[in-house]
Design an enzyme around this catalytic site. Structure first.
Site, short mmCIF file in Angstrom:
data_model
loop_
_atom_site.label_atom_id
_atom_site.label_comp_id
_atom_site.label_asym_id
_atom_site.label_seq_id
_atom_site.Cartn_x
_atom_site.Cartn_y
_atom_site.Cartn_z
N LYS A 1 0.84 -1.21 0.00
CA LYS A 1 0.00 0.00 0.00
C LYS A 1 0.88 1.26 0.00
O LYS A 1 0.67 2.17 -0.80
CB LYS A 1 -0.93 0.01 1.23
CG LYS A 1 -1.83 -1.21 1.33
CD LYS A 1 -2.72 -1.16 2.56
CE LYS A 1 -2.01 -1.20 3.90
NZ LYS A 1 -1.29 -2.48 4.19
N ARG B 1 12.01 -4.88 5.08
CA ARG B 1 11.63 -3.50 4.70
C ARG B 1 12.48 -2.45 5.41
O ARG B 1 12.81 -2.56 6.58
CB ARG B 1 10.16 -3.26 5.07
CG ARG B 1 9.78 -1.79 4.94
CD ARG B 1 8.31 -1.57 4.97
NE ARG B 1 7.70 -1.98 6.21
CZ ARG B 1 6.39 -1.94 6.44
NH1 ARG B 1 5.58 -1.53 5.49
NH2 ARG B 1 5.90 -2.32 7.58
N ARG C 1 0.62 -9.17 13.66
CA ARG C 1 -0.16 -8.29 12.76
C ARG C 1 -0.90 -9.12 11.72
O ARG C 1 -2.06 -8.86 11.41
CB ARG C 1 0.77 -7.29 12.06
CG ARG C 1 1.16 -6.14 12.95
CD ARG C 1 2.40 -5.46 12.47
NE ARG C 1 2.25 -4.80 11.18
CZ ARG C 1 3.27 -4.46 10.40
NH1 ARG C 1 4.51 -4.74 10.77
NH2 ARG C 1 3.06 -3.85 9.27
P1 AP5 Z 1 4.78 -1.47 1.88
O1 AP5 Z 1 4.40 -0.70 0.66
O2 AP5 Z 1 5.46 -0.77 2.99
O3 AP5 Z 1 3.51 -2.29 2.43
P2 AP5 Z 1 2.21 -1.77 3.19
O4 AP5 Z 1 1.05 -2.46 2.57
O5 AP5 Z 1 2.17 -0.29 3.27
O6 AP5 Z 1 2.48 -2.43 4.62
P3 AP5 Z 1 2.34 -1.84 6.08
O7 AP5 Z 1 3.20 -2.69 6.97
O8 AP5 Z 1 2.58 -0.37 6.12
O9 AP5 Z 1 0.84 -2.14 6.37
P4 AP5 Z 1 0.18 -2.26 7.71
O10 AP5 Z 1 -1.22 -2.25 7.28
O11 AP5 Z 1 0.58 -3.40 8.56
O12 AP5 Z 1 0.77 -1.02 8.54
P5 AP5 Z 1 0.20 0.43 8.81
O13 AP5 Z 1 1.32 1.37 8.82
O14 AP5 Z 1 -0.96 0.71 7.94
O15 AP5 Z 1 5.68 -2.72 1.36
C1 AP5 Z 1 6.18 -3.71 2.27
C2 AP5 Z 1 7.52 -4.25 1.76
O16 AP5 Z 1 7.30 -4.98 0.54
C3 AP5 Z 1 8.54 -3.14 1.41
O17 AP5 Z 1 9.83 -3.58 1.76
C4 AP5 Z 1 8.40 -2.99 -0.12
O18 AP5 Z 1 9.61 -2.55 -0.73
C5 AP5 Z 1 8.06 -4.43 -0.54
N1 AP5 Z 1 7.20 -4.48 -1.73
C6 AP5 Z 1 6.14 -3.65 -2.04
N2 AP5 Z 1 5.57 -4.03 -3.21
C7 AP5 Z 1 6.27 -5.13 -3.64
C8 AP5 Z 1 6.15 -5.97 -4.80
N3 AP5 Z 1 5.18 -5.78 -5.74
N4 AP5 Z 1 7.03 -7.00 -4.93
C9 AP5 Z 1 8.00 -7.22 -3.99
N5 AP5 Z 1 8.17 -6.43 -2.88
C10 AP5 Z 1 7.31 -5.41 -2.71
O19 AP5 Z 1 -0.35 0.27 10.30
C11 AP5 Z 1 0.55 0.08 11.38
C12 AP5 Z 1 -0.23 -0.13 12.66
O20 AP5 Z 1 -1.02 1.05 12.95
C13 AP5 Z 1 -1.26 -1.26 12.64
O21 AP5 Z 1 -0.65 -2.52 12.93
C14 AP5 Z 1 -2.24 -0.80 13.72
O22 AP5 Z 1 -1.72 -1.06 14.99
C15 AP5 Z 1 -2.29 0.70 13.48
N6 AP5 Z 1 -3.34 1.07 12.51
C16 AP5 Z 1 -3.16 1.64 11.28
N7 AP5 Z 1 -4.33 1.84 10.65
C17 AP5 Z 1 -5.30 1.38 11.51
C18 AP5 Z 1 -6.71 1.28 11.44
N8 AP5 Z 1 -7.39 1.70 10.35
N9 AP5 Z 1 -7.36 0.75 12.49
C19 AP5 Z 1 -6.70 0.34 13.60
N10 AP5 Z 1 -5.37 0.39 13.73
C20 AP5 Z 1 -4.66 0.90 12.70
MG MG Z 2 2.23 1.16 4.81
#
Ligand code: AP5
Ligand code: MG
Length: 239
Positions: A14, A128, A172
């Site tokens: 994402k 990452r 997670r």
């Molecule tokens: P990346 O693009 O960083 O992935 P992402 O989908 O953004 O993953 P996140 O870990 O940010 O998602 P998340 O939902 O767990 O965390 P968030 O910050 O939202 O890519 C990941 C890796 O893969 C990178 O190394 C990249 O280079 C690689 N990659 C990307 N595309 C690729 C491809 N096509 N091929 C190969 N490699 C690839 O949330 C964090 C925390 O905040 C949550 O755990 C929760 O505690 C809280 N939180 C956030 N939003 C909410 C909500 N709505 N409700 C409740 N709690 C929430």
């Molecule tokens: Mg993210």
């Protein structure tokens, strides 16, 4: 108002795709994870409340998350629309978003699910690195920076997120994927869902994500007939 929701499990890509998509749409990129991490850094009340949930890989309670998101939606730069990354993450959040948008005479125009099997996500997250200043995303295996430890785009140092430790990543994955399935189902029922195969190379995923928004009815740049299979409609979808 153009409201696009980017869905996908932890590590689906994402944050990699969102800045490109937001620029394409001309709307701000709003990631609840980034908002929480900024709140934790600032030591604000939201940050203090959210931290213990994030450390355990749990979702932050809806009351805190929804209020923070609705405040962000009210900012002037979101008046014409927004790209949401990481919100909604369960059915209650999806319904709260629908209500808030209905008050503005708007709806979610498109939900894009970047679909990656759970087995691939663990490896992605433990490799990452993100840039300290703007959150640009890298991966030591699949998407390394040109100079190790330094962001290609703004030169700031690359750091690892606290919740990317293997045990937290496993939590997670275990705690968030089933409620995400409910959200995917929510948008599938409304006929606005597109599913993109997130196992493809990053530039291929980008092309399909952009194509999914260019088929939004009334948006310049793509055919309005979003029900045509050639437009990437989810085969299980439908209004
Ligand atoms: P990346 O693009 O960083 O992935 P992402 O989908 O953004 O993953 P996140 O870990 O940010 O998602 P998340 O939902 O767990 O965390 P968030 O910050 O939202 O890519 C990941 C890796 O893969 C990178 O190394 C990249 O280079 C690689 N990659 C990307 N595309 C690729 C491809 N096509 N091929 C190969 N490699 C690839 O949330 C964090 C925390 O905040 C949550 O755990 C929760 O505690 C809280 N939180 C956030 N939003 C909410 C909500 N709505 N409700 C409740 N709690 C929430
Ligand atoms: Mg993210």
């Amino acid at each position: 108002m153009t409201v696009v929701v980017l869905l996908g499990g932890p590590g689906a890509g994402k944050g990699t795709q969102a800045p490109i998509l937001a620029e394409h749409l001309g709307v701000p990129h709003v990631a609840t994870g980034d908002l929480f991490r900024a709140a934790v850094r600032d030591g604000s009340p939201v940050g203090l409340a959210a931290r213990r949930f994030m450390e355990r890989g749990q979702l932050v309670p809806d009351a805190i998350t929804i209020e923070m998101l609705l405040q962000r939606l009210s900012a002037p730069d979101a008046a014409d629309g927004v790209l949401l990354d990481g919100f909604p993450r369960n059915r209650a959040q999806a319904e709260a978003l629908d209500e808030a948008l209905a008050e503005r005479g708007s709806v979610v125009s498109r939900a894009i699910d970047i679909d990656v099997p759970a087995d691939d996500l663990l490896e992605r997250l433990t490799g990452r690195w993100v840039c300290r200043d703007a959150g640009h995303v890298y991966n030591e295996h699949t998407n390394p920076p040109r100079v190790p430890g330094v962001c290609d785009l703004d030169g700031s140092p690359l750091i690892q997120r606290e919740d990317d430790r293997e045990e937290t990543v496993k939590a997670r994955l275990a705690l968030t994927l089933s409620s995400l399935a409910d959200v995917v189902d929510h948008y599938r029922r409304r006929g606005v869902l597109r599913v993109v195969d997130g196992r493809q190379p990053i530039d291929r995923v980008t092309a399909e994500v952009l194509e999914a928004v260019d088929t939004i009815e009334g948006r310049a740049g793509g055919p309005a007939d979003s029900a045509h299979p050639a437009n990437g409609v989810d085969p299980k979808g439908g209004a």
